[in-house]
Design an enzyme around this catalytic site. Structure first.
Site, PDB file in Angstrom:
ATOM      1  N   THR A 200       1.037  -1.238  -0.220  1.00  0.00           N
ATOM      2  CA  THR A 200       0.030  -0.355   0.204  1.00  0.00           C
ATOM      3  C   THR A 200       0.832   1.296   0.209  1.00  0.00           C
ATOM      4  OG1 THR A 200      -1.442  -1.296   0.916  1.00  0.00           O
ATOM      5  CG2 THR A 200      -1.827   1.149   1.497  1.00  0.00           C
ATOM      6  N   VAL A 229     -11.221  -6.514   0.892  1.00  0.00           N
ATOM      7  CA  VAL A 229     -11.202  -5.452   1.161  1.00  0.00           C
ATOM      8  C   VAL A 229     -10.579  -5.508   2.697  1.00  0.00           C
ATOM      9  CG1 VAL A 229     -12.141  -3.117   1.694  1.00  0.00           C
ATOM     10  CG2 VAL A 229     -13.563  -5.330  -0.193  1.00  0.00           C
ATOM     11  N   ASP A 231      -7.770  -2.961   4.889  1.00  0.00           N
ATOM     12  CA  ASP A 231      -7.400  -2.143   5.853  1.00  0.00           C
ATOM     13  C   ASP A 231      -7.191  -0.473   5.581  1.00  0.00           C
ATOM     14  OD1 ASP A 231      -5.200  -2.633   5.682  1.00  0.00           O
ATOM     15  OD2 ASP A 231      -4.349  -0.812   6.452  1.00  0.00           O
ATOM     16  N   THR A 251       0.016  -0.175   6.649  1.00  0.00           N
ATOM     17  CA  THR A 251      -0.120  -1.296   6.169  1.00  0.00           C
ATOM     18  C   THR A 251       0.889  -2.237   6.149  1.00  0.00           C
ATOM     19  OG1 THR A 251       2.311  -1.539   3.674  1.00  0.00           O
ATOM     20  CG2 THR A 251       3.570  -0.573   5.368  1.00  0.00           C
ATOM     21  N   GLY A 254      -3.983  -7.080   6.167  1.00  0.00           N
ATOM     22  CA  GLY A 254      -5.405  -6.091   6.534  1.00  0.00           C
ATOM     23  C   GLY A 254      -5.954  -6.758   7.441  1.00  0.00           C
TER      24      GLY A 254
HETATM   25  N1  ASP Z   1      -2.451  -3.306   3.893  1.00  0.00           N
HETATM   26  C1  ASP Z   1      -3.617  -4.088   2.447  1.00  0.00           C
HETATM   27  C2  ASP Z   1      -4.133  -4.713   2.206  1.00  0.00           C
HETATM   28  O1  ASP Z   1      -4.337  -5.726   3.608  1.00  0.00           O
HETATM   29  C3  ASP Z   1      -1.820  -4.234   1.545  1.00  0.00           C
HETATM   30  C4  ASP Z   1      -0.854  -4.372   2.360  1.00  0.00           C
HETATM   31  O2  ASP Z   1      -0.410  -2.963   2.168  1.00  0.00           O
HETATM   32  O3  ASP Z   1       0.364  -4.917   2.590  1.00  0.00           O
HETATM   33  O4  ASP Z   1      -5.203  -4.677   2.291  1.00  0.00           O
END
Ligand code: ASP
Length: 339
Positions: A200, A229, A231, A251, A254
């Site tokens: 992210t 979906v 976070d 990040t 999520g």
């Molecule tokens: N946090 C994001 C999600 O879980 C992906 C990531 O940042 O690794 O969609």
């Protein structure tokens, strides 16, 4: 091409952090607080991962040209979304288990105004659609087919986001997996991608007066279940901004971040007096305690309204970019709970 941190820089930063840790423990014994969090001169822009460099540079330029904070964060995230080399955001992002790229994004001002989209297919810039949700609807969050219809009505053009490279990786994954299934871990724990292809983009910007705005955008976990979906589009989980205190974004895994309302937690800890790095460390510790997980990376990045920046991750390797008037661009590695 933006740089990655080489191992000697990381080792040096670790040494400095250990030294700072010793000093802060000593001061702690004396009842004093010591922050290892870097101080920056406002305005400040910070963003997650190596690709955060292009985000902060763009946001910075917009601010220098007299642009609004909202324009700065939107433009900063858009350059990452448009880069097909970034395999976890926008065009070129890894698809879901059925081979379709679905995107999540959110944007928030320090006043509390915010907008988000999730499970959005076929648009390069979900962050711009999220901003439009904030500005043009009485709502905060649109998903799936409704978000798509809204984007079309607003004049956004549809595009194919699945690049040949991402399609190849998906086909290879399908072969290995047999039947489509959610991946056991998030991207940063696989060996298939390098440090330039991480996760992210979360971008936090404070202007010269300490007013704040943040944005984040992602294609989420690679080969996720259809409809999943994360976070990032959930206000309070992937992003939270409050002009009275500061801003935070997340990040990594999520599902774990959602379980602790991670970004809101970081901002509330700062409100109670923790400096940004301590707040991020406590949020990572809460994540670990609540999920029991030691293997899936999670990282938080925070910017206090006076320009102090902090970051912390569960595992080593979480980088973030910072740009301010005093020091220009820096790419730093966050300290981590586990070595
Ligand atoms: N946090 C994001 C999600 O879980 C992906 C990531 O940042 O690794 O969609």
């Amino acid at each position: 091409m933006y740089r990655s941190l080489d191992k000697s820089v990381i080792a040096m930063q670790r040494r400095e952090l250990i030294q700072l840790g010793i000093v802060s423990s000593f001061l702690g014994l004396l009842g004093l607080r010591c922050s290892s969090a870097p101080k920056h001169r406002l305005p400040v822009a910070v963003a997650t991962w190596d690709h955060g460099q292009m985000a902060v540079e763009t946001a910075w330029r917009v601010l220098q040209q007299g642009g609004r904070l909202l324009d700065a964060v939107e433009e900063g995230v858009r350059v990452v979304e448009a880069d097909p080399m970034v395999r976890t955001v926008g065009v070129g992002g890894y698809p879901d288990a059925t081979g379709r790229v679905t995107l999540d994004a959110s944007i928030m001002e320090g006043t509390g105004r915010c907008g988000a989209v999730a499970f959005l297919e076929g648009f390069v810039h979900p962050i711009s659609v999220a901003r439009r949700v904030m500005e043009k609807t009485p709502h905060v969050f649109l998903v799936g087919e409704g978000a798509r219809a809204f984007a079309l009505a607003e004049g956004f053009e549809e595009a194919n986001l699945l690049t040949p490279e991402s399609e190849q990786d998906w086909l290879r994954w399908k072969e290995q997996q047999g039947t489509p299934a959610p991946p056991p871990s998030n991207l940063e724990n696989t060996n298939r991608i390098d440090a330039d292809n991480h996760d992210t983009v979360g971008l936090l910007v404070a202007d010269a007066t300490g007013r704040l705005t943040g944005a984040c955008s992602t294609s989420g976990a690679a080969f996720k279940m259809r409809g999943r979906v994360g976070d990032s589009p959930i206000i309070g989980a992937g992003l939270f901004v409050d002009d009275e205190v500061g801003a935070a974004c997340a990040t990594g895994w999520g599902e774990g971040v959602i379980r602790i309302a991670g970004s809101h937690l970081v901002v509330e800890l700062m409100r109670q007096g923790d400096d940004p790095e301590v707040a991020c460390r406590k949020a990572v510790a809460r994540y670990r305690a609540r999920t029991g997980d030691d293997t899936l990376q999670v990282g938080f990045l925070a910017l206090r309204r006076d320009g102090v920046v902090g970051a912390y991750s569960l595992l080593p390797g979480f980088t973030y970019a910072v740009m301010d008037a005093a020091q220009g661009m820096q790419l730093l590695q966050a300290p981590s709970l586990l070595r």
